[in-house]
Design a protein around this motif. Structure first.
Motif: not given
Length: 86
Positions: A73-76, A80-82
């Motif tokens: 979830a943190l990686g996703l 998404r932010g990047r």
């Protein structure tokens, strides 16, 4: 065949991490996530047959599902932010 069952907590964690952001509001999301981690971790333990050796494997598998789902979830969210800013 038991080696395949060892992948269940990881697979469940990945799936849960991808679907985590799609569930309800913040409070219901945390409750649903915690219940999902417990249920999927317990299922992984019982499916692999590790519960016959010790029920402590349930705690290990629940923790593994939780850690993998958080990491996904943190990686996703990072991904998404990047890609949202670009």
């Amino acid at each position: 065949m038991t080696e395949l069952f060892e992948m269940f907590p990881f697979a469940f964690g990945v799936l849960l991490g991808f679907t985590w952001a799609r569930m309800g509001g913040p409070q219901s999301r945390r409750i649903a996530w915690a219940l999902s981690c417990m249920g999927l971790g317990a299922f992984a333990t019982f499916a692999s047959g590790e519960w016959r050796e010790s029920l402590l494997y349930v705690l290990f598998d629940v923790g593994l599902v939780a850690m993998v789902s958080i990491a996904v979830a943190l990686g996703l969210a990072y991904w998404r932010g990047r890609h949202h800013d670009a």
